[in-house]
Scaffold this motif. Structure first.
Motif, PDB file in Angstrom:
ATOM      1  N   ILE A   1      18.753 -25.779 -16.438  1.00 16.41           N
ATOM      2  CA  ILE A   1      19.627 -26.273 -15.371  1.00 16.41           C
ATOM      3  C   ILE A   1      21.076 -26.307 -15.855  1.00 16.41           C
ATOM      4  N   ASP A   2      21.285 -26.764 -17.087  1.00 18.55           N
ATOM      5  CA  ASP A   2      22.646 -26.774 -17.650  1.00 18.55           C
ATOM      6  C   ASP A   2      23.230 -25.363 -17.675  1.00 18.55           C
ATOM      7  N   ILE A   3      22.439 -24.409 -18.122  1.00 18.00           N
ATOM      8  CA  ILE A   3      22.905 -23.019 -18.224  1.00 18.00           C
ATOM      9  C   ILE A   3      23.182 -22.450 -16.829  1.00 18.00           C
ATOM     10  N   VAL A   4      22.273 -22.673 -15.895  1.00 14.79           N
ATOM     11  CA  VAL A   4      22.456 -22.182 -14.522  1.00 14.79           C
ATOM     12  C   VAL A   4      23.721 -22.774 -13.920  1.00 14.79           C
ATOM     13  N   ASN A   5      23.909 -24.075 -14.098  1.00 13.95           N
ATOM     14  CA  ASN A   5      25.098 -24.721 -13.534  1.00 13.95           C
ATOM     15  C   ASN A   5      26.384 -24.186 -14.155  1.00 13.95           C
ATOM     16  N   ARG A   6      26.385 -23.942 -15.460  1.00 14.07           N
ATOM     17  CA  ARG A   6      27.584 -23.383 -16.109  1.00 14.07           C
ATOM     18  C   ARG A   6      27.860 -21.969 -15.591  1.00 14.07           C
ATOM     19  N   LEU A   7      26.812 -21.164 -15.474  1.00 20.22           N
ATOM     20  CA  LEU A   7      26.977 -19.800 -14.960  1.00 20.22           C
ATOM     21  C   LEU A   7      27.467 -19.835 -13.515  1.00 20.22           C
ATOM     22  N   TYR A   8      26.879 -20.683 -12.718  1.00 18.06           N
ATOM     23  CA  TYR A   8      27.276 -20.799 -11.312  1.00 18.06           C
ATOM     24  C   TYR A   8      28.742 -21.198 -11.181  1.00 18.06           C
ATOM     25  N   GLU A   9      29.147 -22.228 -11.917  1.00 16.05           N
ATOM     26  CA  GLU A   9      30.541 -22.684 -11.860  1.00 16.05           C
ATOM     27  C   GLU A   9      31.498 -21.574 -12.318  1.00 16.05           C
ATOM     28  N   ALA A  10      31.111 -20.856 -13.355  1.00 14.74           N
ATOM     29  CA  ALA A  10      31.953 -19.756 -13.840  1.00 14.74           C
ATOM     30  C   ALA A  10      32.072 -18.666 -12.783  1.00 14.74           C
ATOM     31  N   ALA A  11      30.965 -18.338 -12.123  1.00 10.85           N
ATOM     32  CA  ALA A  11      30.997 -17.307 -11.077  1.00 10.85           C
ATOM     33  C   ALA A  11      31.871 -17.742  -9.906  1.00 10.85           C
ATOM     34  N   VAL A  12      31.714 -19.000  -9.471  1.00 10.19           N
ATOM     35  CA  VAL A  12      32.534 -19.532  -8.376  1.00 10.19           C
ATOM     36  C   VAL A  12      34.007 -19.484  -8.767  1.00 10.19           C
ATOM     37  N   ASN A  13      34.313 -19.952  -9.974  1.00  7.89           N
ATOM     38  CA  ASN A  13      35.703 -19.954 -10.435  1.00  7.89           C
ATOM     39  C   ASN A  13      36.252 -18.546 -10.598  1.00  7.89           C
ATOM     40  N   CYS A  14      35.413 -17.620 -10.997  1.00  7.79           N
ATOM     41  CA  CYS A  14      35.842 -16.231 -11.147  1.00  7.79           C
ATOM     42  C   CYS A  14      36.170 -15.627  -9.781  1.00  7.79           C
ATOM     43  N   VAL A  15      35.349 -15.920  -8.779  1.00  7.25           N
ATOM     44  CA  VAL A  15      35.623 -15.458  -7.412  1.00  7.25           C
ATOM     45  C   VAL A  15      36.986 -15.968  -6.964  1.00  7.25           C
ATOM     46  N   GLU A  16      37.321 -17.192  -7.366  1.00  7.52           N
ATOM     47  CA  GLU A  16      38.593 -17.822  -6.990  1.00  7.52           C
ATOM     48  C   GLU A  16      39.739 -17.436  -7.927  1.00  7.52           C
ATOM     49  N   GLY A  17      39.462 -16.604  -8.913  1.00 10.88           N
ATOM     50  CA  GLY A  17      40.502 -16.166  -9.833  1.00 10.88           C
ATOM     51  C   GLY A  17      40.841 -17.158 -10.929  1.00 10.88           C
ATOM     52  N   LYS A  18      39.983 -18.144 -11.155  1.00  7.03           N
ATOM     53  CA  LYS A  18      40.246 -19.188 -12.143  1.00  7.03           C
ATOM     54  C   LYS A  18      39.406 -19.025 -13.409  1.00  7.03           C
ATOM     55  N   GLU A  19      38.645 -17.960 -13.497  1.00  7.23           N
ATOM     56  CA  GLU A  19      37.725 -17.740 -14.627  1.00  7.23           C
ATOM     57  C   GLU A  19      37.707 -16.246 -14.923  1.00  7.23           C
ATOM     58  N   THR A  20      37.451 -15.911 -16.173  1.00  5.44           N
ATOM     59  CA  THR A  20      37.429 -14.499 -16.550  1.00  5.44           C
ATOM     60  C   THR A  20      36.046 -13.881 -16.341  1.00  5.44           C
ATOM     61  N   ILE A  21      36.059 -12.596 -16.097  1.00  2.73           N
ATOM     62  CA  ILE A  21      34.819 -11.806 -15.997  1.00  2.73           C
ATOM     63  C   ILE A  21      34.056 -11.915 -17.316  1.00  2.73           C
ATOM     64  N   GLU A  22      34.783 -11.918 -18.423  1.00  4.63           N
ATOM     65  CA  GLU A  22      34.152 -11.958 -19.746  1.00  4.63           C
ATOM     66  C   GLU A  22      33.326 -13.231 -19.935  1.00  4.63           C
ATOM     67  N   ASN A  23      33.834 -14.350 -19.438  1.00  4.26           N
ATOM     68  CA  ASN A  23      33.091 -15.599 -19.574  1.00  4.26           C
ATOM     69  C   ASN A  23      31.829 -15.568 -18.714  1.00  4.26           C
ATOM     70  N   VAL A  24      31.934 -15.044 -17.506  1.00  4.20           N
ATOM     71  CA  VAL A  24      30.747 -14.908 -16.650  1.00  4.20           C
ATOM     72  C   VAL A  24      29.735 -14.001 -17.343  1.00  4.20           C
ATOM     73  N   ASP A  25      30.221 -12.939 -17.938  1.00  2.83           N
ATOM     74  CA  ASP A  25      29.351 -11.994 -18.646  1.00  2.83           C
ATOM     75  C   ASP A  25      28.589 -12.692 -19.776  1.00  2.83           C
ATOM     76  N   LEU A  26      29.288 -13.475 -20.569  1.00  4.59           N
ATOM     77  CA  LEU A  26      28.643 -14.203 -21.666  1.00  4.59           C
ATOM     78  C   LEU A  26      27.606 -15.207 -21.151  1.00  4.59           C
TER      79      LEU A  26
END
Length: 141
Positions: free
Chosen positions: A24-49
């Motif tokens: 759940i922790d991992i899913v939530n971190r990935l989800y937040e990163a994806a949402v933030n990336c869509v909004e331009g606040k997160e890097t593609i590289e972090n979502v990838d990791l």
């Protein structure tokens, strides 16, 4: 946050609960990163990791359960493993889409529409029955 731990079902084996909690922790971190990336606040590289971490975690999670089910002769092993196999096929498709397009919306939508509802239902049904059965054999594993 996609999945609240307080709302997540518990099963009869603490090790399975620990694995689910970590996932759940991992899913939530990935989800937040994806949402933030869509909004331009997160890097593609972090979502990838984080996606790689998530995929590895799911594989290990399923492998752990399947090894115990095989070891102790769980009666519904083929059905339970079949659900795992379906999700692993879905994840392989998501990973391919990600590698081809690097679109964070794909990750966000998959987690919202498919993975989160599936994992909650899977734990409430398959994992609950499996853990109850395994608790007759496994105490400290």
């Amino acid at each position: 946050m996609l999945i609240r731990k307080e709302d997540f079902p518990k099963v009869a084996l603490s090790k399975m609960n620990d694995i689910h909690s970590n996932e759940i922790d991992i899913v939530n971190r990935l989800y937040e990163a994806a949402v933030n990336c869509v909004e331009g606040k997160e890097t593609i590289e972090n979502v990838d990791l984080l996606l790689k971490e998530f995929l590895q975690d799911v594989r290990e999670h399923f492998s752990f359960e399947q090894e115990l089910m095989e070891k102790y002769g769980f009666f519904a092993y083929p059905m339970h493993k079949g659900e795992h196999d379906n999700v692993l096929r879905e994840l392989a498709s998501i990973e391919k889409l990600w590698n081809d397009k690097k679109n964070p919306e794909t990750i966000k939508e998959y987690l919202e529409r498919y993975f989160a509802p599936w994992i909650i239902n899977h734990v409430q049904t398959m994992d609950t029955v499996t853990a109850m059965f395994l608790s007759n054999f496994v105490h400290a594993e």
